[in-house]
Design a protein around this motif. Structure first.
Motif, PDB file in Angstrom:
ATOM      1  N   TRP A   1     -49.633 -37.203  -7.840  1.00 48.87           N
ATOM      2  CA  TRP A   1     -49.382 -35.682  -7.945  1.00 48.87           C
ATOM      3  C   TRP A   1     -50.774 -35.097  -7.556  1.00 48.87           C
ATOM      4  O   TRP A   1     -51.918 -35.575  -8.184  1.00 48.87           O
ATOM      5  CB  TRP A   1     -49.100 -35.289  -9.578  1.00 48.87           C
ATOM      6  CG  TRP A   1     -49.412 -33.933  -9.925  1.00 48.87           C
ATOM      7  CD1 TRP A   1     -50.426 -33.373 -10.647  1.00 48.87           C
ATOM      8  CD2 TRP A   1     -48.800 -32.895  -9.139  1.00 48.87           C
ATOM      9  NE1 TRP A   1     -50.343 -31.968 -10.681  1.00 48.87           N
ATOM     10  CE2 TRP A   1     -49.413 -31.405  -9.963  1.00 48.87           C
ATOM     11  CE3 TRP A   1     -47.593 -32.715  -8.491  1.00 48.87           C
ATOM     12  CZ2 TRP A   1     -48.890 -30.405  -9.805  1.00 48.87           C
ATOM     13  CZ3 TRP A   1     -47.251 -31.428  -8.110  1.00 48.87           C
ATOM     14  CH2 TRP A   1     -47.874 -30.310  -8.904  1.00 48.87           C
TER      15      TRP A   1
ATOM     16  N   ASP B   1     -33.650 -36.761  -1.470  1.00 46.16           N
ATOM     17  CA  ASP B   1     -34.514 -35.829  -2.051  1.00 46.16           C
ATOM     18  C   ASP B   1     -33.880 -34.410  -2.738  1.00 46.16           C
ATOM     19  O   ASP B   1     -34.433 -34.277  -3.819  1.00 46.16           O
ATOM     20  CB  ASP B   1     -35.550 -35.176  -0.905  1.00 46.16           C
ATOM     21  CG  ASP B   1     -36.490 -36.584  -0.489  1.00 46.16           C
ATOM     22  OD1 ASP B   1     -36.529 -37.516  -1.030  1.00 46.16           O
ATOM     23  OD2 ASP B   1     -36.845 -36.334   0.563  1.00 46.16           O
TER      24      ASP B   1
ATOM     25  N   SER C   1     -37.416 -32.208 -10.587  1.00 43.95           N
ATOM     26  CA  SER C   1     -38.840 -31.634 -10.409  1.00 43.95           C
ATOM     27  C   SER C   1     -39.555 -31.785 -11.665  1.00 43.95           C
ATOM     28  O   SER C   1     -39.103 -31.673 -12.623  1.00 43.95           O
ATOM     29  CB  SER C   1     -38.463 -30.290 -10.119  1.00 43.95           C
ATOM     30  OG  SER C   1     -37.760 -29.902  -8.834  1.00 43.95           O
ATOM     31  N   TYR C   2     -40.933 -32.096 -11.272  1.00 41.05           N
ATOM     32  CA  TYR C   2     -42.028 -32.032 -12.345  1.00 41.05           C
ATOM     33  C   TYR C   2     -43.015 -31.146 -12.115  1.00 41.05           C
ATOM     34  O   TYR C   2     -43.360 -30.917 -10.865  1.00 41.05           O
ATOM     35  CB  TYR C   2     -42.385 -33.559 -12.595  1.00 41.05           C
ATOM     36  CG  TYR C   2     -41.383 -34.371 -12.926  1.00 41.05           C
ATOM     37  CD1 TYR C   2     -40.433 -34.442 -14.001  1.00 41.05           C
ATOM     38  CD2 TYR C   2     -41.121 -35.502 -12.117  1.00 41.05           C
ATOM     39  CE1 TYR C   2     -39.616 -35.385 -14.405  1.00 41.05           C
ATOM     40  CE2 TYR C   2     -40.113 -36.550 -12.512  1.00 41.05           C
ATOM     41  CZ  TYR C   2     -39.310 -36.351 -13.579  1.00 41.05           C
ATOM     42  OH  TYR C   2     -38.564 -37.336 -13.878  1.00 41.05           O
TER      43      TYR C   2
ATOM     44  N   ASN D   1     -42.656 -28.176 -11.721  1.00 42.03           N
ATOM     45  CA  ASN D   1     -42.057 -27.217 -10.730  1.00 42.03           C
ATOM     46  C   ASN D   1     -42.010 -27.534  -9.028  1.00 42.03           C
ATOM     47  O   ASN D   1     -41.951 -26.791  -8.326  1.00 42.03           O
ATOM     48  CB  ASN D   1     -42.620 -25.829 -10.595  1.00 42.03           C
ATOM     49  CG  ASN D   1     -42.340 -25.048 -11.956  1.00 42.03           C
ATOM     50  OD1 ASN D   1     -41.325 -25.292 -12.607  1.00 42.03           O
ATOM     51  ND2 ASN D   1     -43.635 -24.543 -12.799  1.00 42.03           N
ATOM     52  N   GLU D   2     -42.176 -28.755  -8.934  1.00 42.56           N
ATOM     53  CA  GLU D   2     -42.227 -29.435  -7.521  1.00 42.56           C
ATOM     54  C   GLU D   2     -41.517 -30.802  -7.630  1.00 42.56           C
ATOM     55  O   GLU D   2     -41.183 -31.276  -8.541  1.00 42.56           O
ATOM     56  CB  GLU D   2     -43.622 -29.762  -7.166  1.00 42.56           C
ATOM     57  CG  GLU D   2     -44.374 -28.646  -6.851  1.00 42.56           C
ATOM     58  CD  GLU D   2     -44.329 -27.565  -5.528  1.00 42.56           C
ATOM     59  OE1 GLU D   2     -43.748 -28.441  -4.514  1.00 42.56           O
ATOM     60  OE2 GLU D   2     -44.256 -26.541  -5.866  1.00 42.56           O
ATOM     61  N   VAL D   3     -40.639 -30.725  -6.639  1.00 43.08           N
ATOM     62  CA  VAL D   3     -39.593 -32.146  -6.578  1.00 43.08           C
ATOM     63  C   VAL D   3     -40.455 -33.379  -6.387  1.00 43.08           C
ATOM     64  O   VAL D   3     -41.603 -33.236  -5.473  1.00 43.08           O
ATOM     65  CB  VAL D   3     -38.962 -31.639  -4.921  1.00 43.08           C
ATOM     66  CG1 VAL D   3     -37.968 -32.960  -4.894  1.00 43.08           C
ATOM     67  CG2 VAL D   3     -37.926 -30.710  -4.927  1.00 43.08           C
TER      68      VAL D   3
ATOM     69  N   HIS E   1     -48.468 -30.705  -4.913  1.00 41.62           N
ATOM     70  CA  HIS E   1     -47.110 -31.367  -4.501  1.00 41.62           C
ATOM     71  C   HIS E   1     -47.155 -32.682  -4.811  1.00 41.62           C
ATOM     72  O   HIS E   1     -48.242 -33.303  -5.207  1.00 41.62           O
ATOM     73  CB  HIS E   1     -47.050 -31.504  -2.894  1.00 41.62           C
ATOM     74  CG  HIS E   1     -46.950 -30.174  -2.347  1.00 41.62           C
ATOM     75  ND1 HIS E   1     -47.648 -29.129  -2.143  1.00 41.62           N
ATOM     76  CD2 HIS E   1     -45.554 -29.356  -2.200  1.00 41.62           C
ATOM     77  CE1 HIS E   1     -46.884 -28.035  -1.446  1.00 41.62           C
ATOM     78  NE2 HIS E   1     -45.767 -28.258  -1.532  1.00 41.62           N
ATOM     79  N   TRP E   2     -46.081 -33.423  -4.926  1.00 40.58           N
ATOM     80  CA  TRP E   2     -46.138 -34.824  -5.114  1.00 40.58           C
ATOM     81  C   TRP E   2     -46.022 -35.576  -3.707  1.00 40.58           C
ATOM     82  O   TRP E   2     -45.328 -35.032  -2.666  1.00 40.58           O
ATOM     83  CB  TRP E   2     -44.805 -35.229  -5.817  1.00 40.58           C
ATOM     84  CG  TRP E   2     -44.666 -34.975  -7.077  1.00 40.58           C
ATOM     85  CD1 TRP E   2     -44.150 -33.743  -7.689  1.00 40.58           C
ATOM     86  CD2 TRP E   2     -45.154 -35.644  -8.363  1.00 40.58           C
ATOM     87  NE1 TRP E   2     -44.177 -33.646  -8.911  1.00 40.58           N
ATOM     88  CE2 TRP E   2     -44.892 -34.697  -9.302  1.00 40.58           C
ATOM     89  CE3 TRP E   2     -45.805 -36.815  -8.401  1.00 40.58           C
ATOM     90  CZ2 TRP E   2     -45.242 -35.207 -10.740  1.00 40.58           C
ATOM     91  CZ3 TRP E   2     -46.323 -37.373  -9.595  1.00 40.58           C
ATOM     92  CH2 TRP E   2     -46.022 -36.544 -10.781  1.00 40.58           C
TER      93      TRP E   2
ATOM     94  N   GLN F   1     -33.403 -35.294  -6.430  1.00 42.85           N
ATOM     95  CA  GLN F   1     -34.387 -35.678  -7.377  1.00 42.85           C
ATOM     96  C   GLN F   1     -34.879 -34.590  -8.140  1.00 42.85           C
ATOM     97  O   GLN F   1     -34.817 -33.451  -7.921  1.00 42.85           O
ATOM     98  CB  GLN F   1     -35.476 -36.324  -6.469  1.00 42.85           C
ATOM     99  CG  GLN F   1     -35.526 -37.280  -5.593  1.00 42.85           C
ATOM    100  CD  GLN F   1     -34.966 -38.690  -6.202  1.00 42.85           C
ATOM    101  OE1 GLN F   1     -35.667 -39.021  -7.265  1.00 42.85           O
ATOM    102  NE2 GLN F   1     -33.606 -39.081  -5.755  1.00 42.85           N
TER     103      GLN F   1
ATOM    104  N   GLN G   1     -41.043 -36.065  -4.940  1.00 42.92           N
ATOM    105  CA  GLN G   1     -40.863 -36.556  -3.327  1.00 42.92           C
ATOM    106  C   GLN G   1     -41.179 -38.081  -3.494  1.00 42.92           C
ATOM    107  O   GLN G   1     -42.213 -38.598  -3.686  1.00 42.92           O
ATOM    108  CB  GLN G   1     -41.853 -35.729  -2.793  1.00 42.92           C
ATOM    109  CG  GLN G   1     -41.629 -36.196  -1.271  1.00 42.92           C
ATOM    110  CD  GLN G   1     -40.492 -36.060  -0.858  1.00 42.92           C
ATOM    111  OE1 GLN G   1     -39.496 -36.840  -0.591  1.00 42.92           O
ATOM    112  NE2 GLN G   1     -40.108 -34.724  -0.164  1.00 42.92           N
TER     113      GLN G   1
END
Length: 442
Positions: A205, A244, A249-250, A252-254, A214-215, A247, A256
């Motif tokens: 992260w 993807d 979201s954590y 507020n981002e996928v 982003h991840w 998957q 990845q």
């Protein structure tokens, strides 16, 4: 469909196209009944950049003691170690799992966890409301993630030596969760395999990446790194059962877990990529991975892409930096509702020729987004067809994205091509011939 019927159908399609005045060709991989067999096939003369400065023969000259059939990761690595750089043929039968124990049995992410790492603890420690957004993670949980990732990398990354042919045999030969690393070697052929779901158990992260964080994950299904004379033919690349889009979201981002499908980077050179399927993925293919890598990449990254299917890939099909890349007779498909950013990324000092390709897109699709300008570079993009109509991709882009004007003219003319098919025939030919299981050799 039986093989004989497939061949009859292919011939019928070609004859039908010929009756319309379209120049077509069957896949160059179709050989005579008296050929040595698929495992000893070599790149045809003039078939893209990998045929320049010598040719690409892989393990075609392997002696009988350097022909192996492998069924798991341990056997694959043992074959590489046994043969070294001598010509070798590796036949992959069945499914090889990268994330597996010594017996070849698949294992899950928990098997790699070190020093108390769990995803739940990681999420709690680096939640932006707790950690903030100004610094990348550090401390015991990040150290534990790094240690866990290092353990997984030792299992996932498999190094391919020089003078190697890797060929899928039997029913549905597949590599799952492994990253084949063609790194700083020469003369490699990879054919007739399905590559699926090379996933990262331990994405990083980074709250400082972009406006929202982003991840970031590691691993591609296949990487050509600093190597030359590589032929990648009749394979299928995808995320398999872990797309993807499914998957969570954590922050507020996928989350990845995949990087690219197939990247060509760090001074790699003389590569031909033919008759493959790349599908259902986000970041698909880089040719050149950094604007700052010019010292390694200038004069290299010469790559040919032809008769490949890029289906429902969001971006990088490919994204090009530095190299003289010839992309012709490929079919790009964007299904209704599938994520789509762009196909061709025009990057730093790239010299991309994108000609005689076909695009199949849904109604209302913005054709201006097929090209994406990342840096000031020129390209050639003639004789492309979108939904059966000849389309000037550069003009359409410049009209639709006025703040990103592209200049026409890549500054070179490709010469290493086999027969160029009419773009109207490309969807049929690629549909019939591309991907694993379609290399119809005897």
């Amino acid at each position: 469909m039986p093989a004989r019927m497939r061949n009859v159908r292919a011939i019928a399609v070609v004859m039908g196209c010929a009756s319309l005045g379209l120049a077509v060709s069957l896949p160059a991989q179709a050989s005579s009944p008296h050929s040595k067999g698929i495992e000893r096939a070599v790149l045809p003369s003039g078939d893209g950049w990998a045929s320049a400065d010598g040719s690409t023969t892989g393990g075609a000259d392997a002696t009988p003691d350097h022909v192996y059939t492998v069924t798991d990761r341990a056997e694959l690595i043992a074959a590489f170690e046994d043969a070294g750089d001598a010509p070798k043929i590796i036949k992959i039968a069945g499914t090889v799992h990268g994330n597996a124990d010594e017996a070849g049995t698949p294992i899950d992410c928990e098997a790699y966890q070190q020093d108390g790492y769990t995803l739940e603890k990681y999420l709690a420690a680096y939640d932006p409301e707790v950690w903030g957004t100004d610094e990348v993670p550090s401390g015991p949980l990040e150290d534990a993630r790094v240690a866990s990732a290092k353990l997984q990398a030792a299992a996932v990354n498999v190094n391919v030596p020089s003078n190697t042919t890797i060929i899928g045999v039997g029913k549905d030969p597949t590599v799952i969760g492994a990253s084949l690393q063609v790194k700083n070697v020469s003369n490699v052929i990879i054919r007739n395999l399905s590559f699926e779901d090379t996933y990262d158990c331990f994405p990083l992260w980074d709250p400082t990446d972009g406006d929202t964080g982003h991840w970031n994950s590691e691993y591609d299904n296949l990487v050509v790194y600093g190597s030359d004379h590589v032929w990648v033919d009749h394979n299928t690349f995808s995320d398999g059962d872990r797309p993807d889009a499914d998957q969570p979201s954590y922050f507020n981002e996928v989350f990845q877990q995949h990087d690219g499908l197939f990247d060509i980077v760090r001074g790699a050179d003389l590569v031909t990529v033919s008759w493959n399927v790349l599908k259902d993925h986000d970041k698909t293919m880089l040719i050149g991975n950094s604007d700052s890598a010019g010292d390694d990449d200038r004069g290299r990254l010469r790559v040919t892409l032809h008769h490949n299917l890029f289906k429902d890939v969001n971006e990088r099909a490919p994204r090009v930096r530095f190299g003289q890349v010839d992309s012709y007779n490929n079919h790009f498909v964007a299904s209704k509702g599938a994520a789509y950013g762009y196909s061709y990324g025009v990057g730093a000092e790239s010299q991309l020729v994108a000609e005689h390709n076909a695009f199949t897109v849904p109604k209302g699709f913005d054709k201006a987004t097929i090209l994406k300008k990342w840096s000031e570079s020129s390209l050639s993009a003639g004789d492309n067809y979108v939904n059966g109509r000849r389309t000037d991709l550069i003009a359409v882009h410049n009209a639709g994205v006025p703040e990103e004007q592209l200049t026409e003219g890549a500054g070179w003319t490709p010469a290493l091509r086999t027969k160029v098919d009419h773009p109207l025939a490309v969807p049929l030919l690629v549909g019939l011939g591309a991907g694993a299981g379609k290399a119809s050799l005897r």
